[in-house]
Design an enzyme around this catalytic site. Sequence first.
Site, mmCIF file in Angstrom:
data_model
loop_
_atom_site.group_PDB
_atom_site.id
_atom_site.type_symbol
_atom_site.label_atom_id
_atom_site.label_comp_id
_atom_site.label_asym_id
_atom_site.label_seq_id
_atom_site.Cartn_x
_atom_site.Cartn_y
_atom_site.Cartn_z
ATOM 1 N N ASN A 51 -33.400 13.581 20.401
ATOM 2 C CA ASN A 51 -32.456 13.186 19.339
ATOM 3 C C ASN A 51 -32.567 14.104 18.124
ATOM 4 O O ASN A 51 -31.996 13.822 17.077
ATOM 5 C CB ASN A 51 -32.747 11.751 18.884
ATOM 6 C CG ASN A 51 -32.471 10.746 19.967
ATOM 7 O OD1 ASN A 51 -31.460 10.827 20.638
ATOM 8 N ND2 ASN A 51 -33.377 9.798 20.143
ATOM 9 N N HIS A 152 -28.682 -1.904 18.972
ATOM 10 C CA HIS A 152 -30.079 -1.548 19.225
ATOM 11 C C HIS A 152 -31.004 -2.760 19.125
ATOM 12 O O HIS A 152 -30.761 -3.681 18.342
ATOM 13 C CB HIS A 152 -30.498 -0.502 18.179
ATOM 14 C CG HIS A 152 -31.784 0.181 18.472
ATOM 15 N ND1 HIS A 152 -32.963 -0.179 17.880
ATOM 16 C CD2 HIS A 152 -32.080 1.200 19.313
ATOM 17 C CE1 HIS A 152 -33.935 0.606 18.322
ATOM 18 N NE2 HIS A 152 -33.421 1.461 19.191
ATOM 19 N N GLU A 194 -23.492 -0.388 15.315
ATOM 20 C CA GLU A 194 -24.024 0.971 15.179
ATOM 21 C C GLU A 194 -22.850 1.887 14.860
ATOM 22 O O GLU A 194 -21.733 1.635 15.318
ATOM 23 C CB GLU A 194 -24.686 1.416 16.491
ATOM 24 C CG GLU A 194 -25.964 0.667 16.762
ATOM 25 C CD GLU A 194 -26.637 1.066 18.081
ATOM 26 O OE1 GLU A 194 -26.460 2.200 18.543
ATOM 27 O OE2 GLU A 194 -27.338 0.209 18.627
ATOM 28 N N SER A 198 -26.175 4.262 20.575
ATOM 29 C CA SER A 198 -27.271 5.156 20.958
ATOM 30 C C SER A 198 -27.324 5.444 22.442
ATOM 31 O O SER A 198 -27.792 6.505 22.847
ATOM 32 C CB SER A 198 -28.610 4.572 20.506
ATOM 33 O OG SER A 198 -28.839 3.333 21.143
ATOM 34 N N ASP A 223 -25.632 0.585 11.373
ATOM 35 C CA ASP A 223 -26.838 1.358 11.687
ATOM 36 C C ASP A 223 -26.352 2.751 12.083
ATOM 37 O O ASP A 223 -25.846 2.950 13.183
ATOM 38 C CB ASP A 223 -27.594 0.680 12.832
ATOM 39 C CG ASP A 223 -28.726 1.566 13.372
ATOM 40 O OD1 ASP A 223 -29.018 2.612 12.753
ATOM 41 O OD2 ASP A 223 -29.305 1.212 14.420
ATOM 42 N N HIS A 226 -27.544 7.552 14.582
ATOM 43 C CA HIS A 226 -27.089 8.755 15.294
ATOM 44 C C HIS A 226 -25.868 9.399 14.632
ATOM 45 O O HIS A 226 -25.387 10.419 15.119
ATOM 46 C CB HIS A 226 -26.779 8.409 16.757
ATOM 47 C CG HIS A 226 -27.996 7.943 17.490
ATOM 48 N ND1 HIS A 226 -28.881 8.816 18.087
ATOM 49 C CD2 HIS A 226 -28.503 6.699 17.680
ATOM 50 C CE1 HIS A 226 -29.872 8.121 18.639
ATOM 51 N NE2 HIS A 226 -29.666 6.832 18.398
ATOM 52 N N LYS A 257 -33.993 11.422 13.670
ATOM 53 C CA LYS A 257 -33.023 12.062 14.566
ATOM 54 C C LYS A 257 -32.542 13.373 13.927
ATOM 55 O O LYS A 257 -33.242 14.374 14.036
ATOM 56 C CB LYS A 257 -31.920 11.077 14.910
ATOM 57 C CG LYS A 257 -32.546 9.681 15.209
ATOM 58 C CD LYS A 257 -32.052 8.981 16.362
ATOM 59 C CE LYS A 257 -32.658 7.604 16.559
ATOM 60 N NZ LYS A 257 -34.003 7.562 17.101
HETATM 61 C C1 LIG Z 1 -29.323 3.039 17.013
HETATM 62 C C2 LIG Z 1 -30.780 3.152 16.696
HETATM 63 N N1 LIG Z 1 -31.264 2.475 15.639
HETATM 64 C C3 LIG Z 1 -32.569 2.531 15.317
HETATM 65 C C4 LIG Z 1 -33.452 3.278 16.047
HETATM 66 C C5 LIG Z 1 -34.914 3.294 15.670
HETATM 67 O O1 LIG Z 1 -35.218 4.510 15.075
HETATM 68 P P1 LIG Z 1 -36.703 5.091 15.038
HETATM 69 O O2 LIG Z 1 -36.909 5.767 16.344
HETATM 70 O O3 LIG Z 1 -36.637 6.044 13.896
HETATM 71 O O4 LIG Z 1 -37.628 3.966 14.833
HETATM 72 C C6 LIG Z 1 -32.991 4.018 17.126
HETATM 73 C C7 LIG Z 1 -33.919 4.846 17.913
HETATM 74 O O5 LIG Z 1 -34.215 4.582 19.015
HETATM 75 C C8 LIG Z 1 -31.626 3.945 17.476
HETATM 76 O O6 LIG Z 1 -31.150 4.603 18.524
#
Ligand SMILES: Cc1ncc(COP(=O)(O)O)c(C=O)c1O
Length: 420
Positions: A51, A152, A194, A198, A223, A226, A257
Amino acid sequence: MSTPTLFADLHAAHDWLAGHGLLPPERRSETLPTPHVRLLSGRTVVSFCSNNYLGLNHRAEVKAAAAQALHEHTHATSESRRLGGNLGLLEELESELAEFKKQPSALITATGLLANIAAVHGVLDAGELARRWYGSPAPDARPVVVYDELCHRSIQMGARQSSAERLRFRHNDAEHLADRLAAYKGRAILVVTEGVFSMDGDLADLPRLVEVCDAHGAVLMVDDAHGTGVYGADGSGTASHFGLVGRVPLQVATLSKAFGGMGGAVLGDERTIAMLRTFSSGYRFTSSLPAEQAAATIAALRILRSEPGIRDTLWANVRRLRSGLARLGLHPPGDGPIVPIHMGTPQAAAMFEELMLDTGYWCVAVTPPAVSPETCRIRLTVSAMHDQEQIDGLLERINDISPKIPAFAEIANKQTELGT
Ligand SMILES: Cc1ncc(COP(=O)(O)O)c(C=O)c1O
């Protein structure tokens, strides 16, 4: 002494999964993707699973900033922000991130997962917690949280941790959301999506979601793990991409990311962020982000803002990969760097990963509980670090191995039929 029942059950589940080939190994490597990765066997392969969209953590300025902070402050804060772990660097990062994301205020957490937990449970529960601890005024009705069914796990964790009534809406279906909200007139409602999904790579229908939330007096949280650093003319994320700056009142970004670091951020208005600092467990009850991570992200953010050409390279690579896949009859959803190829079963996805690795390309299989068993997939991610030769090589290998995967032809046909 006999094995306690809990362990006996767990071990039995383990043995069953292992027997069915459903516990794939976590592959180990000696290096991180540049995009080349040296595996433990000593073989070097090209990774299409990171990522790290812009490769910023490999930049000399970023490493130098991290090294200097490490030297000055060591590698850990050992405290939460409130208990003494509040380095000035963290506040500097917060104000730069808030400016970049065009939001009034930001708070940083140690991971992106914690940022979602802190944001969702925090906005839902902080009012009630303030009443419980200090007797401040708060409404009697339980708040409501409604989230996209493909959100997520960390969003679901935040919702579960909260005292709110929980509901899901069908993936990216703003009309279904509107139906859901109609039953909760007058209640305090949080809607979560999101910005870029993801595992599917598709964009949220933010324009419609904003309209629906405004019409029902709901707070929309995006969120943008990405989307941040990738989407929008300025790279600030999906709100900017859709011309909705100022219309998404609560956002989350991860630093892990496009920034190539570690940590997360919640962005919103000043009073909301202040309430989260006091009452949110993903922020208050865990150690703060180490200094070198904050310094590295500040350096990465400055590069991201001053060198838009890096994102141009990313998007040129996205177009090359997606148009090459289309020539192979594959039309993955979305339009960005997350490129899922549905394989149907965990075994087919694992086989694809294995065959590709043999030919020098690392493409990770995504299996439950990250996705449902029938939607197991290969999740390709392309970055600004790739060159054209690597992308063309990947496409050739996919073409070579696809006849060996029983489900592949059927999958390609189905995707073409659906136009997905
Ligand atoms: C949409 C989404 N939110 C949150 C996260 C969590 O991020 P981090 O890996 O920085 O804890 C991820 C990562 O897997 C994600 O894909």
